[in-house]
Design a protein around this motif. Structure first.
Motif, PDB file in Angstrom:
ATOM      1  N   ALA A 251       0.843  -1.206   0.000  1.00  0.00           N
ATOM      2  CA  ALA A 251       0.000   0.000   0.000  1.00  0.00           C
ATOM      3  C   ALA A 251       0.876   1.253   0.000  1.00  0.00           C
ATOM      4  O   ALA A 251       0.602   2.223  -0.715  1.00  0.00           O
ATOM      5  N   MET A 252       1.950   1.222   0.761  1.00  0.00           N
ATOM      6  CA  MET A 252       2.832   2.394   0.827  1.00  0.00           C
ATOM      7  C   MET A 252       3.588   2.592  -0.491  1.00  0.00           C
ATOM      8  O   MET A 252       4.000   3.692  -0.812  1.00  0.00           O
ATOM      9  N   ARG A 253       3.768   1.503  -1.224  1.00  0.00           N
ATOM     10  CA  ARG A 253       4.401   1.623  -2.544  1.00  0.00           C
ATOM     11  C   ARG A 253       3.431   2.239  -3.547  1.00  0.00           C
ATOM     12  O   ARG A 253       3.850   2.844  -4.518  1.00  0.00           O
ATOM     13  N   ARG A 254       2.139   2.037  -3.309  1.00  0.00           N
ATOM     14  CA  ARG A 254       1.160   2.500  -4.303  1.00  0.00           C
ATOM     15  C   ARG A 254       0.695   3.939  -4.102  1.00  0.00           C
ATOM     16  O   ARG A 254       0.414   4.629  -5.075  1.00  0.00           O
ATOM     17  N   VAL A 255       0.575   4.403  -2.875  1.00  0.00           N
ATOM     18  CA  VAL A 255      -0.005   5.739  -2.657  1.00  0.00           C
ATOM     19  C   VAL A 255       1.024   6.825  -2.991  1.00  0.00           C
ATOM     20  O   VAL A 255       2.118   6.843  -2.426  1.00  0.00           O
ATOM     21  N   PRO A 256       0.689   7.736  -3.910  1.00  0.00           N
ATOM     22  CA  PRO A 256       1.629   8.786  -4.306  1.00  0.00           C
ATOM     23  C   PRO A 256       1.723   9.899  -3.265  1.00  0.00           C
ATOM     24  O   PRO A 256       1.033  10.916  -3.338  1.00  0.00           O
ATOM     25  N   ARG A 257       2.601   9.710  -2.303  1.00  0.00           N
ATOM     26  CA  ARG A 257       2.779  10.651  -1.198  1.00  0.00           C
ATOM     27  C   ARG A 257       3.051  12.070  -1.700  1.00  0.00           C
ATOM     28  O   ARG A 257       2.671  13.058  -1.067  1.00  0.00           O
ATOM     29  N   ARG A 258       3.723  12.150  -2.830  1.00  0.00           N
ATOM     30  CA  ARG A 258       4.054  13.436  -3.431  1.00  0.00           C
ATOM     31  C   ARG A 258       2.837  14.371  -3.539  1.00  0.00           C
ATOM     32  O   ARG A 258       2.949  15.572  -3.356  1.00  0.00           O
ATOM     33  N   LEU A 259       1.676  13.785  -3.838  1.00  0.00           N
ATOM     34  CA  LEU A 259       0.475  14.611  -4.028  1.00  0.00           C
ATOM     35  C   LEU A 259      -0.112  15.102  -2.706  1.00  0.00           C
ATOM     36  O   LEU A 259      -1.054  15.884  -2.698  1.00  0.00           O
ATOM     37  N   PHE A 260       0.438  14.629  -1.593  1.00  0.00           N
ATOM     38  CA  PHE A 260      -0.100  15.013  -0.284  1.00  0.00           C
ATOM     39  C   PHE A 260       0.755  16.052   0.419  1.00  0.00           C
ATOM     40  O   PHE A 260       0.431  16.461   1.515  1.00  0.00           O
ATOM     41  N   VAL A 261       1.849  16.439  -0.190  1.00  0.00           N
ATOM     42  CA  VAL A 261       2.709  17.454   0.431  1.00  0.00           C
ATOM     43  C   VAL A 261       2.566  18.767  -0.338  1.00  0.00           C
ATOM     44  O   VAL A 261       2.241  18.763  -1.522  1.00  0.00           O
ATOM     45  N   PRO A 262       2.802  19.898   0.331  1.00  0.00           N
ATOM     46  CA  PRO A 262       2.678  21.179  -0.366  1.00  0.00           C
ATOM     47  C   PRO A 262       3.611  21.226  -1.569  1.00  0.00           C
ATOM     48  O   PRO A 262       4.702  20.640  -1.545  1.00  0.00           O
ATOM     49  N   GLU A 263       3.172  21.925  -2.594  1.00  0.00           N
ATOM     50  CA  GLU A 263       3.894  21.929  -3.860  1.00  0.00           C
ATOM     51  C   GLU A 263       5.387  22.252  -3.721  1.00  0.00           C
ATOM     52  O   GLU A 263       6.229  21.600  -4.324  1.00  0.00           O
ATOM     53  N   ARG A 264       5.698  23.247  -2.876  1.00  0.00           N
ATOM     54  CA  ARG A 264       7.103  23.665  -2.766  1.00  0.00           C
ATOM     55  C   ARG A 264       7.972  22.619  -2.062  1.00  0.00           C
ATOM     56  O   ARG A 264       9.191  22.720  -2.063  1.00  0.00           O
ATOM     57  N   LEU A 265       7.349  21.615  -1.438  1.00  0.00           N
ATOM     58  CA  LEU A 265       8.128  20.594  -0.720  1.00  0.00           C
ATOM     59  C   LEU A 265       8.125  19.243  -1.436  1.00  0.00           C
ATOM     60  O   LEU A 265       8.557  18.227  -0.885  1.00  0.00           O
ATOM     61  N   ARG A 266       7.625  19.227  -2.682  1.00  0.00           N
ATOM     62  CA  ARG A 266       7.425  17.926  -3.340  1.00  0.00           C
ATOM     63  C   ARG A 266       8.708  17.137  -3.545  1.00  0.00           C
ATOM     64  O   ARG A 266       8.689  15.910  -3.556  1.00  0.00           O
ATOM     65  N   ASP A 267       9.811  17.839  -3.676  1.00  0.00           N
ATOM     66  CA  ASP A 267      11.078  17.113  -3.829  1.00  0.00           C
ATOM     67  C   ASP A 267      11.451  16.349  -2.564  1.00  0.00           C
ATOM     68  O   ASP A 267      12.309  15.469  -2.602  1.00  0.00           O
ATOM     69  N   GLU A 268      10.832  16.721  -1.460  1.00  0.00           N
ATOM     70  CA  GLU A 268      11.126  16.040  -0.189  1.00  0.00           C
ATOM     71  C   GLU A 268      10.081  14.992   0.177  1.00  0.00           C
ATOM     72  O   GLU A 268      10.115  14.434   1.269  1.00  0.00           O
ATOM     73  N   ALA A 269       9.137  14.762  -0.740  1.00  0.00           N
ATOM     74  CA  ALA A 269       7.996  13.903  -0.395  1.00  0.00           C
ATOM     75  C   ALA A 269       8.416  12.523   0.100  1.00  0.00           C
ATOM     76  O   ALA A 269       7.757  11.942   0.952  1.00  0.00           O
ATOM     77  N   TYR A 270       9.513  11.984  -0.446  1.00  0.00           N
ATOM     78  CA  TYR A 270       9.914  10.620  -0.082  1.00  0.00           C
ATOM     79  C   TYR A 270      11.094  10.606   0.890  1.00  0.00           C
ATOM     80  O   TYR A 270      11.739   9.585   1.081  1.00  0.00           O
TER      81      TYR A 270
END
Ligand code: SAH
Length: 220
Positions: free
Chosen positions: A31-50
């Motif tokens: 499940a953690m491999r499937r959910v795109p965490r990137r879409l849940f973080v603010p846009e300016r922090l997307r590079d840090e999503a993972y």
């Protein structure tokens, strides 16, 4: 970034931050491999999503560290079709992981401004019909929808709220941080109508729970 790169980043996150630290349930890892965490973080922090830490999402809230989400989900033992209460939905990321596991999720969030964006993300990813996410005080639980097979809280209460224990099904698990400056993430299991067992999962650092079950200074 291409989707493939992102999938690789997610796979690496799951392997190095989660599986290597001892989360073993294959369904949780998938499940953690499937959910795109990137879409849940603010846009300016997307590079840090993972990355291996929590990130601010506004209003004093944070999207929890991936490992903490995984460990809480594993401890909650989520079966497909299980009715689950989530307290402190924030970005909706934990909500999505629970929905991905097939749970029927009832999610409460104190900050009204976080509710609509979280709902929109969940709907866009196709989780909308498994999730009922509303503005509310999780310290009261959601009595109309109880009993729950699992309750997960992402905000720390000074003590175990009685309402939450009472809304567990027999055999149900409540995963909740308790404490103030020093917190412990507890797993409370309802063994019988009046008997509960408590185990400590790990030391923790969550935002304080607001509302009825919060500390007097956490803000009503
Ligand atoms: N699972 C979320 C965590 C958000 S941080 C995520 O990963 O994005 C914890 C959240 O708990 C905050 O959004 C905060 O507003 C919320 N919260 C605090 N007290 C609450 C309460 N009594 N009821 C519901 N939500 C609460």
């Amino acid at each position: 970034m291409t989707t493939t790169q992102e999938q690789r980043e997610r796979a690496r996150m799951v392997e190095t931050q989660i599986a290597d630290r001892g989360v073993a349930d294959p369904r949780v890892l998938a499940a953690m491999r499937r959910v795109p965490r990137r879409l849940f973080v603010p846009e300016r922090l997307r590079d840090e999503a993972y990355c291996d830490h929590a990130l601010p999402i506004g209003h004093g809230a944070t999207i929890s560290q991936p490992y903490v989400v995984a460990a809480m989900t594993e401890a909650a033992q989520i079966e497909a079709g299980a009715r689950v209460l989530e307290i402190g939905a924030g970005s909706g990321y934990q909500t999505a992981v629970l929905a991905e596991l097939g749970a029927e999720v009832y999610a409460l969030e104190w900050v009204a401004d976080l509710v609509a964006p979280a709902r929109a993300r969940l709907a866009a990813l196709g989780y909308g019909d498994r999730v009922d996410l509303r503005r509310g005080d999780g310290g009261l639980g959601w009595p109309e929808r109880a009993p729950f097979a699992a309750i997960l809280a992402a905000a720390a209460a000074p003590a175990i709220p009685a309402a939450l224990r009472e809304q567990l099904a027999i055999g149900g698990r409540l995963v909740l941080p308790v404490g103030a400056a020093a917190q412990e993430l507890l797993v409370i299991r309802r063994e019988g109508a009046r008997s509960f067992s408590t185990a400590s999962l790990m030391p923790a650092r969550f935002v304080p729970m607001r509302g009825v079950a919060g500390a007097a200074d956490a803000g009503a």
